[in-house]
Design a protein around this motif. Structure first.
Motif, PDB file in Angstrom:
ATOM      1  N   ILE A 143       0.889  -1.282   0.250  1.00 55.70           N
ATOM      2  CA  ILE A 143      -0.068  -0.134  -0.099  1.00 55.70           C
ATOM      3  C   ILE A 143       0.876   1.123   0.036  1.00 55.70           C
ATOM      4  N   LEU A 144       1.895   1.374   0.672  1.00 56.28           N
ATOM      5  CA  LEU A 144       2.751   2.496   0.805  1.00 56.28           C
ATOM      6  C   LEU A 144       3.507   2.633  -0.549  1.00 56.28           C
ATOM      7  N   ASP A 145       3.907   1.440  -1.157  1.00 59.40           N
ATOM      8  CA  ASP A 145       4.498   1.773  -2.500  1.00 59.40           C
ATOM      9  C   ASP A 145       3.636   2.301  -3.502  1.00 59.40           C
ATOM     10  N   CYS A 146       2.190   2.060  -3.339  1.00 66.15           N
ATOM     11  CA  CYS A 146       1.223   2.465  -4.240  1.00 66.15           C
ATOM     12  C   CYS A 146       0.789   4.127  -4.084  1.00 66.15           C
ATOM     13  N   LEU A 147       0.948   4.334  -2.595  1.00 66.53           N
ATOM     14  CA  LEU A 147       0.911   5.724  -2.418  1.00 66.53           C
ATOM     15  C   LEU A 147       2.046   6.789  -2.796  1.00 66.53           C
ATOM     16  N   SER A 148       3.083   6.183  -2.881  1.00 68.95           N
ATOM     17  CA  SER A 148       4.134   6.922  -3.350  1.00 68.95           C
ATOM     18  C   SER A 148       4.064   7.218  -4.855  1.00 68.95           C
ATOM     19  N   ASN A 149       3.166   6.372  -5.507  1.00 65.76           N
ATOM     20  CA  ASN A 149       2.882   6.754  -6.976  1.00 65.76           C
ATOM     21  C   ASN A 149       1.879   7.982  -6.971  1.00 65.76           C
ATOM     22  N   SER A 178       9.626   2.213   3.368  1.00 69.59           N
ATOM     23  CA  SER A 178       8.570   2.570   2.260  1.00 69.59           C
ATOM     24  C   SER A 178       7.847   3.766   2.845  1.00 69.59           C
ATOM     25  N   ALA A 179       7.699   3.979   4.134  1.00 70.14           N
ATOM     26  CA  ALA A 179       7.038   5.140   4.697  1.00 70.14           C
ATOM     27  C   ALA A 179       8.127   6.252   4.413  1.00 70.14           C
TER      28      ALA A 179
END
Length: 901
Positions: A216-222, A252-253
């Motif tokens: 989810i964090l990797d997705c948020l970074s995009n 990731s955060a």
């Protein structure tokens, strides 16, 4: 390893068909055990599949494991299991339903994927979240097998729907599946990130597992927030992840927060608060295992380059511990330098000085280099750094002294005319320098400050004694330093500069060194004022940090924090092959004309006659580049080169000589990427060649016929033979003193000798040649008749012939047939002698004429021959003996050619 059909396979087959469930389960366990150690149990496929019909979960797992392993090698039999999969996908037990759909995704067989669509669709809408999350991952696996089918069946829409699922693990797996699919479709926007979806992801973030949080964090970074307020809201909800126990979640955060910091105003209170919150979790990562520390340090290195203020108060954390592995020590050292400032430089220098006394040589070298970097970065500390380096030089530890001299050179470049007082101390250590970097640094210092060093000429002359043994780096530096010295003290060093220019241009095979030598020679010979302006020009100060990552690449790597890209410090497409994989750079070769135009190379230049580049430049035949008469060296180039083009291959024309048309730029330099294509020559000119023996010796003469095809004239500067098995090189350079116009032909005779370097070619008579002109360097190869290398003193004495024939091993004797030859023995002997093949003796045995012959090659190899001639028979038998039997084939070819010509 195959099992015996009558042995273990037969027993397993019987046990798999046993009526008792326990027996069948034990049999499947044995099959899996055999499969695990590499035994082939694929013949049991039907029997194992029959065991799928069971309520025992353990047995079913074992059968599914077998299926995943052998389905690809037994696709026809794998279809037998389809009904069982469909049935298991409707089993009341959610574990069995999930197991069935997981196995379906792992069986990568095209034939059965279409049968799995309906069961997968049902599992994506299953009431149990465990089944749904498993089905989400299965979609990604199925997409890898058949992407078009997944899109046609609507599975991507089902995955998007799962983002709104009530279970956080289902959401995390849906995000992971969509992210993986989107990697192969970069422009598809499968995730469709919007504020509503982002809110759902942030809600699931608090409740899913650690790996789900990473997805989810990797997705948020995009995601790109629409405004500052939304970015701050996301940061507030992500910040608690910084205290997670899993370092991957923390990184990731950090990645998300580093990206969203760009959107926050730097003068806001929240921005500064967030910077303070980022520091403790990064420091905590350094308390883990050395491997975790290393990954953390590589990521911190990027973060510090982007935002050094995050860790500016934490420099002590990066001080090296005695038990740190070397790879951790080196990374900490790098980060220390990046965090060094006027406020903490005293602490940093004290640490670095301590490190310079360690036992690990690589670490000590890096520590000494780090002191120099501190001096360059923090100007106020430069004097203290220089003092520290002088203390280290006094230790007389060889590698410390050499590394210190290298960094002092950089300090001199950063702060010119400031610390010259230490040069005397440096010169005391001249004799101990044995590394190229250190020697080059010391030579640069002496040349740069030659006017302040009384015995500068003696110091530089000491390096000249072993000039050809030095590395290229030292040779180039020494050449420049002596030219600088000459320009500063011309009356005292004229002999020294002539000596180094002679070594660089006449005696060196290195093209870079020769070119630089010729440039300096022409500058000094023509215009001393210009020479001073060029050589002694004011140099730009070196930058504070030359090893910073380029800003665009740094921004990209920040978006990959927590991945391999952040450890390698390379973008993913540099080391991962795939849809965005490695992009191989294509080099476009350009030929630059003297008119300033260029054309791209097809097969080198294509047909230049079809290019409309304007009218050709008309150059008078007698035009030449006139060079001024001032000559600082007394004799100009003529004194060195004897008025010719140079003393060896690749020589340069003498100053004042009509050596180049005026349309060719004065600063001629060949292309750094020569076209290594023989066909490319034909686009510029036609080249044909012949080979003949020069009278009175063994030196061959190569006749070259050149016809110009170029839209303007070209000028052949020199021609040289590169590589040949017999060491062929030109006796004198080839020079064309008039430009070759379009469609013009010229015949040139080039004397060759065989005293050059030898390299075995395939075939042996293959000659590699290069032609250099004002356009480029062109390479081609040609086959030379071996008879060119038959020398005139190749006749042996009879007794020597007999002894040598016996001495050469019989396995070295090779026989050949010369067919369709209608000559008698005397005529044969005469023709061969004209080509330096000598008849030692002639006998008649049983009506056959036997000729015993010898010949010698320029490299000293003897070949002995026995030629049998049967009167009336046009086929001759040739026996050759030689200590280098690979030559015999080419000698036979010459016999055949000579006798039939």
């Amino acid at each position: 390893m195959l099992l015996s059909v009558t042995g273990e396979i037969f027993e397993l087959k019987a046990e798999l068909n046993n009526e008792k469930k326990e027996k069948r389960k034990e049999a499947v366990k044995k099959v899996i055990a055999a499969m695990t150690v590499g035994k082939d149990v694929s013949s049991l496929f039907p029997d194992v599949v029959n065991c799928m019909q069971t309520d025992n979960l353990e047995l079913k797992k074992l059968v599914y494991l077998y299926l995943m392993n052998y389905a690809k090698s037994q696709p026809d039999m794998a279809i037998m299991a389809v009904n069982s999969f469909v049935k298991d996908c409707e089993d009341p037990n959610p574990l069995i339903r999930a197991l069935a759909v997981r196995t379906m995704g792992c069986i990568r067989v095209d034939k059965i994927t279409e049968y799995l669509c309906e069961p997968l669709r049902k599992c994506l809408k299953d009431e149990d979240p465990y089944v749904r999350k498993t089905a989400a991952v299965c979609v990604a696996k199925l997409h890898d097998i058949n992407a078009q089918m997944v899109e046609d069946q609507g599975f991507l829409d089902s995955l998007r729907d799962l983002i709104a699922d009530s279970n956080p693990m289902v959401v995390a797996n849906a995000v992971a599946a969509l992210s993986e699919i989107s990697e192969s479709h970069p422009n598809s926007n499968l995730l469709d990130l919007n504020p509503q979806n982002i809110n759902k992801l942030l809600t699931a973030l608090n409740e899913c597992t650690e790996w789900g949080q990473i997805f989810i964090l990797d997705c948020l970074s995009n995601y790109n927030p629409k405004d500052e307020r939304e970015a701050q809201s996301i940061c507030e909800r992500v910040t608690p992840r910084l205290s997670h126990a899993n370092s991957a979640v923390v990184l990731s955060a950090v990645k998300v927060l580093m990206k969203f910091l760009e959107l926050l105003p730097k003068d806001s209170d929240y921005y500064n608060t967030l910077l303070k919150k980022l520091s403790p979790p990064l420091v905590t990562l350094l308390s883990g295992e050395p491997e975790v520390q290393y990954v953390a340090l590589r990521n911190i290195n990027l973060i510090v380059q982007k935002r050094p203020e995050i860790l500016k108060q934490e420099i002590k954390v990066f001080f090296v511990k005695y038990n740190d592995p070397i790879y951790v020590k080196l990374e900490k050292l790098d980060i220390m330098i990046r965090l060094a400032s006027h406020a903490n430089i005293a602490q940093v220098l004290a640490e670095l000085k301590e490190y310079a006394t360690e036992v690990d040589v690589d670490f000590v070298r890096k520590a000494v280099r780090a002191i120099g970097r501190c001096a360059i970065k923090v100007e106020q500390s430069a004097e203290r750094c220089v003092s520290t380096l002088l203390d280290l030089i006094q230790t007389k530890v060889n590698y410390v002294v050499q590394e210190a001299i290298v960094v002092i050179r950089d300090i001199f470049r950063k702060y010119p005319n400031k610390y010259e007082s230490i040069i005397a101390t440096l010169c005391e250590n001249l004799d101990s320098l044995d590394e190229p970097d250190a020697r080059a640094a010391m030579i640069w210092i002496v040349g740069e400050y030659a006017e302040r060093i009384d015995n500068a000429d003696e110091l530089l002359e000491s390096f000249l004694e072993g000039f050809h043994d030095e590395s290229t780096q030292v040779q180039l530096t020494l050449l420049t330093a002596i030219v600088k010295l000459f320009l500063k003290k011309p009356s005292e060093t004229q002999e020294l500069v002539q000596q180094v220019l002679s070594l660089a241009t006449q005696d060196s095979d290195n093209p870079d060194l020769r070119d630089r030598g010729y440039i300096y020679w022409r500058l000094l010979s023509t215009d001393p004022v210009t020479a001073k302006e060029v050589v002694l020009s004011e140099k730009p100060l070196i930058s504070e940090e030359t090893d910073l990552i380029e800003p665009t690449l740094l921004d990209e790597l920040i978006c990959h924090i927590g991945s391999l890209a952040s450890v390698y410090h390379k973008p993913p497409n540099a080391f991962v092959e795939g849809s965005h994989g490695i992009h191989h750079n294509c080099i476009l070769m350009l030929i630059v004309y003297n008119t300033g135009h260029y054309c791209p190379s097809g097969d080198l230049l294509g047909d230049l006659l079809n290019l409309d580049l304007g009218p050709p430049v008309n150059v008078p035949q007698g035009s030449s580049m006139q060079i001024g008469a001032v000559d600082l060296l007394g004799g100009g180039l003529d004194s060195l080169l004897g008025g010719d083009l140079g003393g060896g291959v690749g020589g340069s024309p003498a100053v004042g000589q009509n050596f180049i048309p005026s349309s060719v730029p004065n600063t001629f330099a060949p292309s750094p990427t020569p076209a290594a294509l023989s066909s490319g020559l034909n686009d510029l000119f036609e080249l044909s060649s012949g080979m003949s023996i020069a009278t009175g010796g063994y030196v061959a003469s190569k006749t070259v016929s050149i016809t110009g095809h170029y839209v303007h004239m070209f000028y052949c500067l020199y021609f040289f033979c590169c590589v040949f098995s017999f060491g062929v090189i030109p006796t004198t350079p080839l020079a064309m003193h008039t430009p070759l116009m379009p469609s013009q032909s010229i015949d040139i005779s080039l004397p060759l000798n065989t005293i050059g370097p030898v390299m075995k070619m395939d075939p042996l008579n293959n000659l590699q040649v290069a032609v250099k002109n004002n356009i480029d360097v062109f390479y081609f190869s040609t086959l030379i008749p071996l008879s060119v290398f038959f020398v005139e003193d190749g006749k042996m004495e009879r007794q020597v012939f007999l002894a040598t024939w016996k001495d050469i091993p019989n396995e070295n004797e090779l026989q050949y047939q010369i067919k369709d030859c209608h000559l008698n023995a005397d005529t044969v002997s005469g023709k061969l002698q004209n080509n330096n093949i000598y008849t030692i003796a002639k006998r008649n045995v049983e009506g056959q004429d036997m000729l015993y012959q010898s010949l010698k090659l320029t490299n000293g190899i003897w070949i002995l021959a026995e030629l049998r001639i049967q009167p009336g028979n046009p086929n001759y038998t040739l026996s050759l003996k030689c200590r280098a039997p690979e030559v015999s084939q080419y000698v036979y070819q010459m016999y055949d050619a000579i006798l039939k010509n």
